[in-house]
Design an enzyme around this catalytic site. Structure first.
Site, mmCIF file in Angstrom:
data_model
loop_
_atom_site.group_PDB
_atom_site.id
_atom_site.type_symbol
_atom_site.label_atom_id
_atom_site.label_comp_id
_atom_site.label_asym_id
_atom_site.label_seq_id
_atom_site.Cartn_x
_atom_site.Cartn_y
_atom_site.Cartn_z
ATOM 1 N N ARG A 105 1.714 -15.222 1.360
ATOM 2 C CA ARG A 105 1.834 -14.090 0.448
ATOM 3 C C ARG A 105 2.129 -12.859 1.283
ATOM 4 N NH1 ARG A 105 -1.349 -11.650 3.159
ATOM 5 N NH2 ARG A 105 -1.269 -10.001 1.623
ATOM 6 N N ALA A 121 4.956 -9.445 0.724
ATOM 7 C CA ALA A 121 6.387 -9.397 0.412
ATOM 8 C C ALA A 121 7.266 -9.824 1.594
ATOM 9 C CB ALA A 121 6.752 -7.996 -0.090
ATOM 10 N N ARG A 159 8.081 -16.385 -7.298
ATOM 11 C CA ARG A 159 7.237 -15.240 -7.666
ATOM 12 C C ARG A 159 8.170 -14.106 -8.100
ATOM 13 N NH1 ARG A 159 2.261 -13.479 -4.170
ATOM 14 N NH2 ARG A 159 1.581 -12.689 -6.188
ATOM 15 N N ASP A 162 5.408 -4.346 -2.820
ATOM 16 C CA ASP A 162 6.157 -5.573 -3.095
ATOM 17 C C ASP A 162 7.550 -5.261 -3.619
ATOM 18 O OD1 ASP A 162 3.136 -6.144 -3.369
ATOM 19 O OD2 ASP A 162 4.079 -8.052 -2.904
ATOM 20 N N GLN A 192 -7.775 -10.433 -0.903
ATOM 21 C CA GLN A 192 -7.015 -10.445 0.351
ATOM 22 C C GLN A 192 -7.586 -9.460 1.368
ATOM 23 O OE1 GLN A 192 -5.686 -10.177 -2.697
ATOM 24 N NE2 GLN A 192 -3.765 -11.298 -2.889
ATOM 25 N N ASN A 241 2.851 -2.503 -6.176
ATOM 26 C CA ASN A 241 2.032 -3.104 -5.127
ATOM 27 C C ASN A 241 0.847 -3.795 -5.786
ATOM 28 O OD1 ASN A 241 1.448 -3.606 -2.335
ATOM 29 N ND2 ASN A 241 -0.169 -2.078 -2.441
ATOM 30 N N LYS A 242 0.064 -4.459 -4.989
ATOM 31 C CA LYS A 242 -1.105 -5.210 -5.451
ATOM 32 C C LYS A 242 -1.905 -4.412 -6.484
ATOM 33 C CE LYS A 242 -1.956 -8.448 -4.602
ATOM 34 N NZ LYS A 242 -1.438 -9.511 -5.516
#
Lengths: 353, 353
Positions: free
Chosen positions: B44, B46, B87, B241, B200, B251-252
């Protein structure tokens, strides 16, 4: 069943640490173990720990071997300090203990006076603790009536932490508002913040909503911003552990970030706050003491059976944050919904002016 | 060791699902299992999934039984679609695949042309995938040099998700910046957002910081606001990402709420973004596709050995959010730090104008 109740000369409390996996009621016979139970979060939620502390003080009275009023009062004072020290942020703990001790002091004609027999005081402490518990339920119902008017049919709501029957003696504050709106027949959906680190949302609020038949989905706390920005949420409801005179709201960690996201998207943000939780002695929220807890509550997390963090990892575990009043739309109390300027209007709501 | 690398005619990747408990390198011999590994988050981040997709395409070339250039190109096209679909949010996946296929197309003189032998193309795809991987490391080092200038001795930083060596081929984006500042001798402390739901931060970033000897503490995501409001944080660094042409940053999940809290307290907020992650074809962030993942990633949490959520609970699991450009102080790229107006300056940074 109430979350906190007196039965067979004991304080009984639902063990909130093991829900939703198991349902157990624990019994307490002395005030020190009640204080420890509050620290350990067997019982949590500002109104619930206030009621627990009241009953803890009643236990302290029965524990006291003193036959003199003077000796009993000294023992009660010592127990008061122990109970009030069990957690720092929620003001209800001090509020309940001080309310009982204030009335005891009046009853006995002031410190050291001996007009009243010790056993009369012992029974009075228990009666007053019971009154606090009974009033909490009644106050929650009144808050719920006021707050439910803010909820429209079809609303999706975000709720943080647990503020339901488990956080109070019964019914709940913010979750009580949601429950009453549901009972009024309004179709609502609740996005439940899981509420790291102790996950009161995923554990307790989800469990309560399941029982009440209210539609809900659990989200990680940091997902609230996504749904607010996407226009999927109509209102946010939260509780409070202590609210300052200016409307700054101390509540479970994460409330401030939720309030920011609500504000950024024009979504109303309502703390639901019994007046016992409002501390007029503090001008603003930066004066509210904030509890830091054991880092293991952050580090102990497991996923798919494996510990998440590295073995040597350090963590910080701040239990509460303060949401500044500029992010608060209105504060729901048992005396009605209070709007800005909070400096003026909260005092009126508390003192009934 | 790199996170993603080619060895013995196979793609090898560190299994990020089981860190920090166990360290394992998995091998892949076909592109479909690479696509599945990306979906399952074996790999994982990007830039890392961009590199993995490149090597996946190389595998697809060697898998193809076709002796004709035409047949091989058709097989590569099919594999491209499979890899790009693994994804949706990170643009690097499409960027890497499209870059390789674009060059293959030029090489072979356009679709259907047969000037070049199939085996030449097979080898070219692998070489180009290797170039993408090598460039990623070099680009990260350049970003880190630019970004580290923003960090002062003594800074406390907040970092969200994992953007380190594990999220890239090596070194990292936002964490690469932090690592370079550390190697420059600056004393820094990192508050690591645990980053629910997949954690993460607590798993991977904590593990990396531990290895680099950088001081850190894990916090639950909703604790960032507390530390920012308390004036304890000097800068925030995150990855991305996909970043739109106007500087809106996908982003996350949780990045938006972190950016709000940084902005509310005047703390600079820097996404660290290789230009491969900037999608100039999208005018703004609302056009970025946002992945929703399996609710079990939210519900599967355990604490002290017990499942957290009620058995029947439902959840929503949104993997990314979009931080609007108004909350972004500057965007660190390999071509320098880009400041507003992003609409103008990002294009310059990407196209080298």
């Amino acid at each position: 069943m109430r979350t906190v109740f007196w039965e067979d000369n004991q304080l009984k409390m639902i063990d909130q640490r093991i829900l939703p996996g198991r349902f157990e009621v624990l019994s307490y016979k002395d005030h020190r173990s009640v204080a420890q139970a509050i620290t350990d979060m067997v019982v949590r939620g500002a109104p619930a720990i206030g009621a627990a502390a009241g009953f803890g003080l009643a236990l302290a009275g029965f524990e006291s071997a003193s036959s003199s009023t003077e000796g009993l009062l000294a023992d009660l004072q010592t127990a008061s300090a122990t109970l009030k020290a069990s957690r720092p942020t929620a003001v209800n703990l001090a509020w309940a203990v001080d309310r009982i001790m204030g009335k005891v002091s009046s009853l006995s004609g002031g410190s050291g006076a001996t007009e009243v027999e010790a056993d009369v005081i012992r029974n009075f402490v228990l009666e007053e603790a019971q009154r606090i518990a009974d009033e909490d339920v009644e106050i929650n119902k009144r808050m719920a009536e006021h707050g439910a008017k803010l909820i429209d049919d079809g609303d999706t709501l975000i709720h943080h932490c647990n503020t339901g029957a488990l956080a109070t003696v019964d019914w709940g504050t913010a979750l009580g508002v949601i429950r009453t709106a549901h009972e009024q027949g309004k179709k609502i959906h609740v996005l439940v913040d899981e509420t790291r680190p102790r996950l009161q949302g995923a554990r307790l609020t989800a469990w309560e909503l399941e029982q009440y038949g209210i539609s809900y989905e659990i989200i990680s706390d940091n997902t609230a911003g996504y749904f607010l920005k996407a226009g999927k949420v109509q209102k946010c409801f939260v509780g409070s552990d202590r609210t300052a005179a200016n409307g700054d709201v101390a509540n479970k960690i994460g409330t401030y970030m939720l309030a920011l996201a609500a504000h950024d998207n024009g979504v109303p943000f309502y703390p639901v706050v019994p007046t016992s939780t409002i501390d007029l002695s503090l001008a603003h929220g930066d004066l509210i003491p904030i509890e830091e807890r054991n880092p293991q509550e952050v580090l102990g997390l497991e996923f798919m059976g494996e510990r998440v963090a590295p073995q040597n990892a350090k963590a910080r575990n701040i239990a509460f944050d303060v949401t500044p009043n500029r992010l608060v739309t209105g504060i729901v109390t048992e005396n009605g919904v209070v709007y800005p300027p909070f400096e003026v209007n909260l005092k009126k709501a508390v003192l009934g002016e």
